[in-house]
Design a protein around this motif. Structure first.
Motif, PDB file in Angstrom:
ATOM      1  N   PRO A  47      65.542  37.165 165.413  1.00 55.83           N
ATOM      2  CA  PRO A  47      65.932  36.003 166.206  1.00 55.83           C
ATOM      3  C   PRO A  47      66.967  36.363 167.266  1.00 55.83           C
ATOM      4  O   PRO A  47      67.682  37.357 167.160  1.00 55.83           O
ATOM      5  CB  PRO A  47      66.536  35.066 165.162  1.00 55.83           C
ATOM      6  CG  PRO A  47      67.091  35.993 164.123  1.00 55.83           C
ATOM      7  CD  PRO A  47      66.146  37.154 164.069  1.00 55.83           C
ATOM      8  N   VAL A  48      67.066  35.544 168.291  1.00 56.30           N
ATOM      9  CA  VAL A  48      68.127  35.689 169.276  1.00 56.30           C
ATOM     10  C   VAL A  48      69.342  34.978 168.710  1.00 56.30           C
ATOM     11  O   VAL A  48      69.325  33.770 168.493  1.00 56.30           O
ATOM     12  CB  VAL A  48      67.719  35.067 170.633  1.00 56.30           C
ATOM     13  CG1 VAL A  48      68.858  35.190 171.627  1.00 56.30           C
ATOM     14  CG2 VAL A  48      66.469  35.748 171.152  1.00 56.30           C
ATOM     15  N   LEU A  49      70.390  35.713 168.433  1.00 51.80           N
ATOM     16  CA  LEU A  49      71.553  35.154 167.769  1.00 51.80           C
ATOM     17  C   LEU A  49      72.222  34.110 168.644  1.00 51.80           C
ATOM     18  O   LEU A  49      72.417  34.288 169.844  1.00 51.80           O
ATOM     19  CB  LEU A  49      72.541  36.275 167.423  1.00 51.80           C
ATOM     20  CG  LEU A  49      71.989  37.362 166.477  1.00 51.80           C
ATOM     21  CD1 LEU A  49      73.048  38.429 166.242  1.00 51.80           C
ATOM     22  CD2 LEU A  49      71.525  36.761 165.164  1.00 51.80           C
ATOM     23  N   LYS A  52      71.712  32.577 172.576  1.00 51.18           N
ATOM     24  CA  LYS A  52      72.181  33.067 173.857  1.00 51.18           C
ATOM     25  C   LYS A  52      71.637  34.463 174.114  1.00 51.18           C
ATOM     26  O   LYS A  52      71.390  35.226 173.191  1.00 51.18           O
ATOM     27  CB  LYS A  52      73.716  33.101 173.891  1.00 51.18           C
ATOM     28  CG  LYS A  52      74.367  31.726 173.778  1.00 51.18           C
ATOM     29  CD  LYS A  52      75.871  31.845 173.848  1.00 51.18           C
ATOM     30  CE  LYS A  52      76.532  30.469 173.732  1.00 51.18           C
ATOM     31  NZ  LYS A  52      78.008  30.575 173.784  1.00 51.18           N
ATOM     32  N   VAL A  53      71.476  34.789 175.396  1.00 47.10           N
ATOM     33  CA  VAL A  53      71.004  36.125 175.743  1.00 47.10           C
ATOM     34  C   VAL A  53      72.156  37.110 175.649  1.00 47.10           C
ATOM     35  O   VAL A  53      73.329  36.739 175.735  1.00 47.10           O
ATOM     36  CB  VAL A  53      70.405  36.149 177.168  1.00 47.10           C
ATOM     37  CG1 VAL A  53      69.190  35.264 177.250  1.00 47.10           C
ATOM     38  CG2 VAL A  53      71.441  35.722 178.194  1.00 47.10           C
ATOM     39  N   VAL A 117      61.355  38.517 172.177  1.00 46.17           N
ATOM     40  CA  VAL A 117      61.852  37.527 171.231  1.00 46.17           C
ATOM     41  C   VAL A 117      63.287  37.841 170.808  1.00 46.17           C
ATOM     42  O   VAL A 117      64.125  36.954 170.668  1.00 46.17           O
ATOM     43  CB  VAL A 117      60.928  37.449 169.997  1.00 46.17           C
ATOM     44  CG1 VAL A 117      61.520  36.539 168.925  1.00 46.17           C
ATOM     45  CG2 VAL A 117      59.547  36.947 170.403  1.00 46.17           C
ATOM     46  N   SER A 118      63.585  39.125 170.616  1.00 41.43           N
ATOM     47  CA  SER A 118      64.924  39.509 170.174  1.00 41.43           C
ATOM     48  C   SER A 118      65.949  39.489 171.305  1.00 41.43           C
ATOM     49  O   SER A 118      67.142  39.572 171.063  1.00 41.43           O
ATOM     50  CB  SER A 118      64.893  40.914 169.550  1.00 41.43           C
ATOM     51  OG  SER A 118      64.611  41.891 170.535  1.00 41.43           O
ATOM     52  N   GLY A 119      65.489  39.379 172.561  1.00 42.34           N
ATOM     53  CA  GLY A 119      66.400  39.328 173.695  1.00 42.34           C
ATOM     54  C   GLY A 119      66.672  40.667 174.341  1.00 42.34           C
ATOM     55  O   GLY A 119      67.482  40.752 175.272  1.00 42.34           O
ATOM     56  N   LYS A 264      64.927  31.848 177.297  1.00 40.46           N
ATOM     57  CA  LYS A 264      66.390  31.911 177.368  1.00 40.46           C
ATOM     58  C   LYS A 264      66.848  32.799 178.519  1.00 40.46           C
ATOM     59  O   LYS A 264      67.810  32.486 179.214  1.00 40.46           O
ATOM     60  CB  LYS A 264      66.962  32.430 176.043  1.00 40.46           C
ATOM     61  CG  LYS A 264      66.774  31.497 174.862  1.00 40.46           C
ATOM     62  CD  LYS A 264      67.466  32.043 173.634  1.00 40.46           C
ATOM     63  CE  LYS A 264      67.260  31.137 172.426  1.00 40.46           C
ATOM     64  NZ  LYS A 264      65.870  31.174 171.934  1.00 40.46           N
ATOM     65  N   SER A 265      66.141  33.930 178.723  1.00 35.66           N
ATOM     66  CA  SER A 265      66.528  34.829 179.807  1.00 35.66           C
ATOM     67  C   SER A 265      66.357  34.166 181.164  1.00 35.66           C
ATOM     68  O   SER A 265      67.219  34.293 182.049  1.00 35.66           O
ATOM     69  CB  SER A 265      65.705  36.115 179.746  1.00 35.66           C
ATOM     70  OG  SER A 265      66.034  36.887 178.615  1.00 35.66           O
ATOM     71  N   LEU A 266      65.253  33.460 181.365  1.00 36.88           N
ATOM     72  CA  LEU A 266      65.000  32.817 182.657  1.00 36.88           C
ATOM     73  C   LEU A 266      66.060  31.772 182.969  1.00 36.88           C
ATOM     74  O   LEU A 266      66.441  31.583 184.129  1.00 36.88           O
ATOM     75  CB  LEU A 266      63.611  32.172 182.665  1.00 36.88           C
ATOM     76  CG  LEU A 266      62.410  33.119 182.587  1.00 36.88           C
ATOM     77  CD1 LEU A 266      61.113  32.333 182.670  1.00 36.88           C
ATOM     78  CD2 LEU A 266      62.455  34.172 183.676  1.00 36.88           C
ATOM     79  N   ILE A 267      66.532  31.093 181.950  1.00 37.44           N
ATOM     80  CA  ILE A 267      67.514  30.030 182.159  1.00 37.44           C
ATOM     81  C   ILE A 267      68.937  30.571 182.229  1.00 37.44           C
ATOM     82  O   ILE A 267      69.738  30.142 183.062  1.00 37.44           O
ATOM     83  CB  ILE A 267      67.402  28.977 181.027  1.00 37.44           C
ATOM     84  CG1 ILE A 267      66.038  28.274 181.101  1.00 37.44           C
ATOM     85  CG2 ILE A 267      68.525  27.943 181.117  1.00 37.44           C
ATOM     86  CD1 ILE A 267      65.775  27.318 179.952  1.00 37.44           C
TER      87      ILE A 267
END
Length: 392
Positions: A47-49, A52-53, A117-119, A264-267
């Motif tokens: 998961p992305v902790l 946040k990226v 997925v993991s960022g 999340k990265s795009l935002i």
């Protein structure tokens, strides 16, 4: 009894789960078979902790490291004037000079999805089958471009042409075969341990077990270690040469190369959305121009409107939005006159010769033809779709 599902154990055996023996062509990992009512397919992506990226300034694009998908991806980017510069072919990191602050990472396709997925990655180009199998419906993954027009294949169920399957030609007929029971379920060899069980469950097949295999899946039925296989199919030649057949209703997924991103990265990551916009526009402009040609011809006429009327009377000469008609000026007896008009239209390759014939038939001459490289729209439709998905 409900369908048996694959549950990868990532931290050793779980004594609360019943273990079953599974066949493998090549052992890849420990597999637990259990009832769908008791368990589900475990997530393999971290998961992305904190939602946040990670804190880094570079925007990372994951590309396949080997095979046909890798070479076709590099060719597409080159055609879009986004050539990947790799100092050392053995290095896994490269750059695209036209995109500032962009890092290219060469990875296995499944690792690209996992790292999205993991960022660890922000963007990636892989097959839709890979996104679906290893992304497992993760809401953070978002398709930016769903049809890059290469890597075409489909994930399909295949069974032998002989024996008890000789007269079985559909998924419904396969499901109704009396041979499949709780003690003797349909055995399917596949590398798609998420999509396979999901597809079978959705289509009502109750008695099914899956064995993980890598390599020549087509040999599994002949070796007696599986009744059917679930694998990617391109031409179907390999299936036919191994006396296997696809069946009606057995296609799980149609796939081709796609551009996928982390929501999340795009935002959240600075510059990621702008860079994605540029990549998307270049891709769209190039792909739309593939197979299109500009046709230019001269034609006598009394006015631009009269010439346009003649051109539009022919079904193959309408172009993208209509023909461009402009006067051709020349000097005669000391005066500038316009007896001819230039017609410019865009036509697809399959209609090219027919268009030339129709132009000649209405008085066209001096026909020039050149291939198109890019067609830029006022605004890329997929960009509007992406912003809508992001809620922007």
């Amino acid at each position: 009894m409900s369908i048996s599902m694959l549950n990868p154990c990532l931290s050793g055996p779980n004594p609360s789960l019943p273990a079953f023996t599974s066949h493998r062509i090549q052992l890849k990992r420990t597999v637990w078979l259990c009832s769908a009512s008791q368990s589900h397919v475990a997530e393999v992506n971290g998961p992305v902790l904190d939602g946040k990226v990670s804190e880094r300034s570079e925007i990372r694009l994951g590309l396949p490291s080997k095979g046909r998908m890798a070479s076709d991806t590099l060719d597409l980017l080159k055609d879009c004037q986004l050539s990947v510069k790799q100092v050392n072919p053995r290095q896994y990191v490269a750059q695209i000079p036209q995109l500032a602050n962009m890092e290219v990472w060469f990875q296995r396709p499944k690792d690209i999805v996992r790292k999205l997925v993991s960022g660890d990655l922000d963007l990636g180009i892989v097959g839709l089958d890979t996104v679906s199998e290893y992304g497992q419906g993760d809401e953070d993954l978002i398709l930016v471009h769903d049809a890059l027009e290469y890597g075409d294949c489909h994930l399909s169920l295949a069974i032998p042409k002989y024996g008890i399957f000789e007269n079985v030609n559909s998924l419904n007929e396969l499901a109704q075969m009396p041979q499949w029971t709780a003690k003797k379920p349909l055995r399917v060899a596949t590398g798609f341990t998420y999509l396979g069980p999901k597809f079978m469950k959705e289509n009502g097949l109750k008695y099914v077990t899956f064995s993980t295999a890598d390599g020549a899946l087509e040999a599994a039925p002949a070796m007696g270690i599986a009744d059917a296989i679930l694998d990617l199919v391109s031409s179907g030649i390999t299936l036919r040469e191994n006396n296997l057949k696809e069946i009606e209703g057995g296609v799980v997924l149609k796939s081709q190369a796609v551009l996928v991103a982390s929501r999340k990265s795009l935002i959240q990551r600075k510059g990621a959305l702008d860079t994605t916009h540029e990549i998307l526009e270049r891709l769209e402009a190039h792909l739309r121009a593939v197979g299109q040609f500009t046709v230019t011809a001269n034609m006598r006429g009394s006015s631009a409107e009269e010439v346009a009327e003649r051109v539009l009377s022919q079904p193959s000469l309408s172009g993208l939005q209509g023909p461009t008609v402009s006067p051709v000026f020349c000097k005669r007896d000391g005066k500038v006159t316009s007896d001819y008009y230039a017609i410019v239209i865009c036509v697809p390759k399959k209609a090219l010769y027919k268009s030339v014939q129709q132009l000649r038939a209405i008085g066209g001459s001096g026909v020039l033809i050149s291939p198109l490289t890019y067609i830029f729209d006022e605004e890329t439709p997929r960009w509007r779709e992406l912003l809508s998905k992001l809620g922007l």
